[in-house]
Design a protein around this motif. Structure first.
Motif, short mmCIF file in Angstrom:
data_model
loop_
_atom_site.label_atom_id
_atom_site.label_comp_id
_atom_site.label_asym_id
_atom_site.label_seq_id
_atom_site.Cartn_x
_atom_site.Cartn_y
_atom_site.Cartn_z
N ASN A 3 16.23 27.00 29.75
CA ASN A 3 16.07 28.06 31.10
C ASN A 3 16.95 29.37 30.71
O ASN A 3 16.54 30.50 30.95
N ARG A 7 15.49 33.16 30.12
CA ARG A 7 15.87 34.10 31.15
C ARG A 7 16.15 35.38 30.35
O ARG A 7 15.73 36.52 30.86
N ILE A 10 12.76 37.19 30.04
CA ILE A 10 12.24 37.71 31.63
C ILE A 10 12.80 38.99 31.62
O ILE A 10 12.38 39.96 31.72
N LEU A 63 25.64 33.52 36.62
CA LEU A 63 25.32 32.32 35.90
C LEU A 63 26.35 30.90 35.97
O LEU A 63 25.99 30.03 36.19
N TYR A 68 25.40 25.51 35.36
CA TYR A 68 25.60 25.44 34.04
C TYR A 68 26.80 25.41 33.82
O TYR A 68 27.95 25.98 34.47
N GLU A 72 27.56 25.70 27.88
CA GLU A 72 26.12 26.04 28.10
C GLU A 72 25.81 27.46 27.85
O GLU A 72 24.94 27.89 27.27
#
Lengths: 194, 293
Positions: A3, A7, A10, A63, A68, A72
């Motif tokens: 993910n 990101r 995106i 974040l 997370y 990570e």
């Protein structure tokens, strides 16, 4: 993890209009320079695009408020770097092929080694340099590598020659540097406060 | 009642400011308002609860777990609204959702779209074109859409017009009715808390002054008015702070029985609002220093 890497794509969507002309520019106007730099340029553009975005926004707060761990988040930067490099090499290879520009597997290997080394130096800096200055440092380092006449460029040119002669050894060394840089970034990021 | 958030002896030092030995508990299923003046340590405390800042000393436990071992589990269950926009300004709401939603196991897309409709958020417009209030609504819609058990908000009503503020308070009230949900939020608009809060935690200069239920505050704190001749060194001891005017005094006391015992029926007692309490504590500190000097 995926993910977090996704990101960056995106975010990259917003910069596509800049990315394609940038690679085309490198393809046509940097004929005089090593083809590896064209590959390198592409990898740089995708990776540092997300850093450029993150510099403007309070991404660390975002974040770190999501589920997370800090490890990570750093891992996504480093694994993402490799993914971006692969994507960029595929894209640049296709462009070079379409425009009938010659390139070899060695060029790709050199660009990978160079990307890993430069990313290793710049990624940890992102967490140290004051906000707003990182992109300037990243862009300038890329220009120094590519602008004709710059000392860094001739150093890189020598490095490229050396790497060409010992591609596999250089590749291993670059990967090792990347891994060490990853470790350093984790240490820095774990201590950061937002 | 179980505690969802527990801060034990938490200390955080900055240059010229510190949060000192804070012990704070946030009860499950309640709305707790977190109040204090600017720079009192509210954002620092909230950031420590979110593990964005790490305490120099003390322990932070959320859902009975610590961040060292359970960071992801804890954050799966928290919805966080920051006091500033943390999203990429060039992106639209749809893309922001694409970035945030996959992080949560319990993301509820239908619920998210319900909030998007309710808050009248355009999905395809870059959020840099949104007003501050609209950006806050985006943060809220995202924080409320993954079935979070604990919702932490730093100044969620700042920048919102009064109509939306009421709407938001209504949403929070609805969330509270489901007793599993715990809401902990800071605000400078204390009238919001009069409407919905069960508990109020008050921080002043990095120290937690109290964490009482609204009922306990009403039972303990009182605004006292009377004539100046009632005041002397001894009688003043029952007050947190005294404000003198030419016609008399107005003071804050934190124990109604003490006031009754000291003054009997010679003074008028009124309900102290949160604003009165904050005002007098701010003045009270100056008063204490003045007295010591």
């Amino acid at each position: 993890m995926l993910n977090l890497i996704w990101r960056e794509y995106i975010l990259f969507k917003q910069s596509m209009l800049f990315f394609i002309p940038f690679i085309l520019f490198l393809t046509f106007f940097y004929d005089g320079f090593h083809t590896a730099v064209i590959f390198l340029g592409g990898s740089f553009a995708i990776s540092f695009n997300s850093y450029a975005y993150d510099e403007k926004a309070e991404t660390d707060i975002l974040l770190n408020s999501l589920p997370y761990t800090r490890k990570e988040i750093i891992a996504s930067r480093y694994l993402g770097g490799i993914v971006h490099m692969i994507v960029s090499i595929a894209f640049t290879s296709a462009l070079l092929f379409i425009f009938n520009k010659p390139y070899t597997v060695t060029d790709i290997a050199i660009s990978i080694a160079l990307f890993l080394v430069f990313a290793s130096l710049l990624f940890p800096l992102f967490h140290v340099i004051k906000k707003g200055y990182f992109l300037t440092v990243a862009v300038n380092s890329f220009l120094l590598i590519t602008i004709p006449g710059s000392k860094v460029r001739s150093f890189v040119a020598n490095l490229v020659t050396a790497v060409t002669e010992f591609t596999s050894g250089a590749m291993l060394a670059a990967m090792l540097i990347y891994a060490v840089s990853w470790g350093i970034s984790v240490i820095i990021y774990e201590r950061k406060e937002f | 009642m179980e505690n969802v958030v527990e801060l034990k002896g938490v200390t955080k030092n900055f240059k010229g400011f510190s949060v000192e030995n804070m012990n704070l508990e946030v009860k499950q299923g309640c709305i707790t308002g977190f109040i204090g003046e600017n720079g009192a340590g509210i954002s620092t405390t909230l950031k420590m609860i979110m593990n964005l800042l790490r305490p120099d000393a003390g322990e932070v436990n959320i859902f009975g777990m610590n961040y060292r071992q359970h960071e992801k589990e804890i954050k799966q269950r928290i919805g966080f609204v920051c006091d500033s926009n943390v999203y990429y300004e060039g992106l639209n709401v749809k893309d922001i959702k694409r970035i945030v939603a996959p992080a949560y196991k319990q993301w509820d897309d239908a619920l998210f779209h319900r909030y998007v409709d309710q808050f009248e958020l355009p999905l395809n417009k870059a959020i840099k074109k949104f007003s501050k209030g609209m950006q806050m609504k985006v943060s809220l819609a995202i924080a409320l859409s993954h079935q979070a058990e604990l919702i932490i908000m730093d100044e969620p009503t700042a920048g919102l017009d009064s109509i939306f503020r009421r709407e938001l308070l209504h949403v929070l009230q609805e969330l509270k009715e489901d007793r599993q949900r715990t809401i902990f939020f800071s605000t400078h608009i204390t009238t919001d808390l009069d409407r919905i809060a069960d508990y109020i935690a008050f921080i002043h200069k990095g120290n937690l002054i109290f964490n009482y239920s609204t009922h306990e505050i009403e039972e303990n704190y009182t605004l006292v008015k009377g004539s100046l001749d009632l005041l002397d060194w001894e009688t003043e001891q029952v007050f947190v702070h005294v404000h003198r005017t030419s016609t008399g005094f107005e003071a804050l006391a934190k124990n109604i029985q003490d006031v009754e015992h000291t003054f009997g029926n010679d003074v008028i007692m009124e309900r102290a609002s949160l604003e009165d309490i904050m005002y007098h504590y701010k003045g009270g500190m100056k008063h204490a220093k003045f007295n010591m000097a």
